[in-house]
Enzyme design. Structure first.
Site, PDB file in Angstrom:
ATOM      1  N   ARG A  64       0.867  -1.101  -0.069  1.00 19.81           N
ATOM      2  CA  ARG A  64      -0.066   0.053   0.088  1.00 19.81           C
ATOM      3  C   ARG A  64       0.959   1.310   0.108  1.00 19.81           C
ATOM      4  O   ARG A  64       1.628   1.394   0.869  1.00 19.81           O
ATOM      5  CB  ARG A  64      -0.925   0.022   1.199  1.00 19.81           C
ATOM      6  CG  ARG A  64      -1.582   1.274   1.376  1.00 19.81           C
ATOM      7  CD  ARG A  64      -2.626   1.086   2.638  1.00 19.81           C
ATOM      8  NE  ARG A  64      -3.433   2.474   2.907  1.00 19.81           N
ATOM      9  CZ  ARG A  64      -2.961   3.549   3.814  1.00 19.81           C
ATOM     10  NH1 ARG A  64      -2.019   3.055   4.960  1.00 19.81           N
ATOM     11  NH2 ARG A  64      -3.657   4.248   4.159  1.00 19.81           N
ATOM     12  N   ARG A 105     -10.829  20.100   9.037  1.00 14.68           N
ATOM     13  CA  ARG A 105      -9.585  20.480   9.603  1.00 14.68           C
ATOM     14  C   ARG A 105      -9.647  21.675  10.453  1.00 14.68           C
ATOM     15  O   ARG A 105     -10.719  22.443  10.017  1.00 14.68           O
ATOM     16  CB  ARG A 105      -8.223  20.429   9.050  1.00 14.68           C
ATOM     17  CG  ARG A 105      -7.892  19.141   8.128  1.00 14.68           C
ATOM     18  CD  ARG A 105      -6.539  19.371   7.438  1.00 14.68           C
ATOM     19  NE  ARG A 105      -6.198  18.009   6.986  1.00 14.68           N
ATOM     20  CZ  ARG A 105      -5.701  17.009   7.783  1.00 14.68           C
ATOM     21  NH1 ARG A 105      -5.503  17.023   9.060  1.00 14.68           N
ATOM     22  NH2 ARG A 105      -5.421  15.757   6.963  1.00 14.68           N
ATOM     23  N   LYS A 251     -13.156   3.084   1.229  1.00 16.50           N
ATOM     24  CA  LYS A 251     -12.651   2.980   2.389  1.00 16.50           C
ATOM     25  C   LYS A 251     -13.995   3.571   3.538  1.00 16.50           C
ATOM     26  O   LYS A 251     -14.340   4.624   3.163  1.00 16.50           O
ATOM     27  CB  LYS A 251     -11.642   3.819   2.944  1.00 16.50           C
ATOM     28  CG  LYS A 251     -10.240   3.597   2.146  1.00 16.50           C
ATOM     29  CD  LYS A 251      -9.159   4.458   2.131  1.00 16.50           C
ATOM     30  CE  LYS A 251      -8.640   4.619   3.553  1.00 16.50           C
ATOM     31  NZ  LYS A 251      -7.334   5.464   3.629  1.00 16.50           N
ATOM     32  N   THR A 309      -6.356  -0.959  10.180  1.00 15.83           N
ATOM     33  CA  THR A 309      -6.030  -0.070  11.398  1.00 15.83           C
ATOM     34  C   THR A 309      -6.044  -0.758  12.832  1.00 15.83           C
ATOM     35  O   THR A 309      -6.801  -1.410  13.092  1.00 15.83           O
ATOM     36  CB  THR A 309      -7.131   0.872  11.602  1.00 15.83           C
ATOM     37  OG1 THR A 309      -7.501   1.597  10.317  1.00 15.83           O
ATOM     38  CG2 THR A 309      -6.559   2.101  12.387  1.00 15.83           C
TER      39      THR A 309
END
Length: 385
Positions: A64, A105, A251, A309
């Site tokens: 990846r 953000r 995802k 993860t």
């Protein structure tokens, strides 16, 4: 050491799927070793050709490349190194290019600011001349005030800081700090609301996809997919810059994606359960059930699924995983995942090759257990019949 016979580089067909939860569909010839594949994220700790070869020999099936980090030159070089190594072993290793996608953000912050427990802070949409502090911060999302409501939660810096909205006006939000911590410029923000809408293709993504379309990896992983339309926009952009299609992995890391999971699976080539941001967008205790549900849905529809993860997170710094991590990987295999993924463990970890080897050992043992368990079930069915 695992026999090298995993995902073919240019010849990737899929990760192999169960048919309606019983037995296996016909697998491509490449799948003659472990049914469950190991995806390894590459980075500073795993960019050397010798290290990559050891990773390949110890179980890496897919490399990846994370386009959130690194220059185009460094990513191109890494891509070519993996392809060269893969050709040495009959094109056994696939390549997955992961684009950054959109992310909320914070705006600018005056230095390093501590948000104290139970303190009150104002939150507003970002403005060009605004600089935040311990009393007021901004989020770079123009429709912030329209898309949240009182009692909604705002998570900052991968969920380490949690705010609750207590009051909403036409200009800002008044929030209480439920989990304290430090913030600085442009830290990531998660707001678990189905109303939050971000353009799935950023300017950076478009530039990255231009390079990716030239490289022609086996898969693209698309971050922060929320619905089928997001996938359509990526496919349309790819078709505008290249005549060669590339398979897309969605995802699942947003609350909105969980709500729209059926249509996302239908329109994706594969699915990744990305538990990092997902564990911020939904309560942590709900992640295991969501993971199992997604794996089951993907199995039924014959769509490859990856669990990702913190699978062996402790091995980023230590030589062995925790028992809980070993159980996590083992149970993901039993649930029917087609691949498990290593992130920081192999990109910046201290024990890269050892981590891949441990992952392979856990996966192999889980598969052996699963085969024996399924055989026992079949034997019992025959006895009853």
């Amino acid at each position: 050491m695992r026999r090298v016979c995993g995902i073919g580089g240019r010849g990737v067909v899929g990760w192999g799927k169960r048919c309606n939860g019983r037995g296996y569909s016909t697998r491509p010839k490449a799948f003659t070793s472990s049914p469950t594949k190991i995806v390894c994220t590459l980075g500073p700790a795993s960019s050397d050709a010798k290290v990559l070869e050891e990773m390949l020999l110890n179980g890496m099936d897919v490399a990846r490349l994370n386009f959130s980090h690194g220059s185009h030159d460094s990513l191109r070089n890494l891509f070519n190194t993996v392809r060269d190594l893969s050709s040495k072993y009959s094109n056994q290793v696939g390549i997955l290019c992961d684009i950054q996608g959109p992310k909320l953000r914070l705006g600018k912050i005056k230095g390093d600011v501590e948000l104290k427990l139970n303190s009150t802070i104002k939150v507003q949409p970002d403005a060009a001349d605004f600089i935040g502090d311990e009393t007021s911060i901004s989020i770079a999302y123009p429709k912030l005030l329209d898309h949240v409501k009182v009692n909604d939660l705002i998570f900052i810096n991968d969920g380490t800081i949690k705010l609750q909205i207590n009051k909403k006006t036409s200009s800002d939000l008044t929030c209480q700090v439920l989990s304290a911590g430090h913030i600085s410029n442009y830290k990531g923000v998660n707001i678990p609301s189905p109303l939050i809408s971000l353009s799935v293709l950023t300017d950076k993504d478009k530039i990255d996809l231009q390079l990716i379309s030239q490289l022609q990896p086996d898969y693209i992983a698309a971050s922060f997919i929320g619905c089928a339309d997001d996938l359509s926009s990526i496919r349309q952009y790819l078709s505008s810059i290249s005549s060669k299609p590339i398979k897309i992995i969605s995802k699942i890391e947003r609350f909105k994606a969980v709500q729209n999971i059926n249509e996302i699976i239908q329109h994706s080539d594969a699915i990744m359960v990305a538990r990092g941001d997902l564990g911020v967008e939904i309560p942590t205790y709900q992640v295991p059930a969501v993971q199992k549900t997604i794996i089951h849905k993907c199995n039924i529809l014959a769509k490859p699924v990856i669990v990702a993860t913190q699978m062996l997170e402790s091995m980023t710094h230590h030589s062995l995983p925790t028992r809980a991590e070993a159980n996590d990987v083992f149970n993901a295999v039993l649930d029917g995942t087609d691949a498990v993924m290593l992130s920081g463990e192999t990109s910046v970890g201290k024990n890269v090759v050892a981590t891949v080897k441990v992952m392979d050992e856990i996966v192999s043992n889980a598969e052996e257990y699963k085969i024996k368990s399924e055989k026992r079930s079949r034997d019992k069915d025959r006895e009853r019949g």
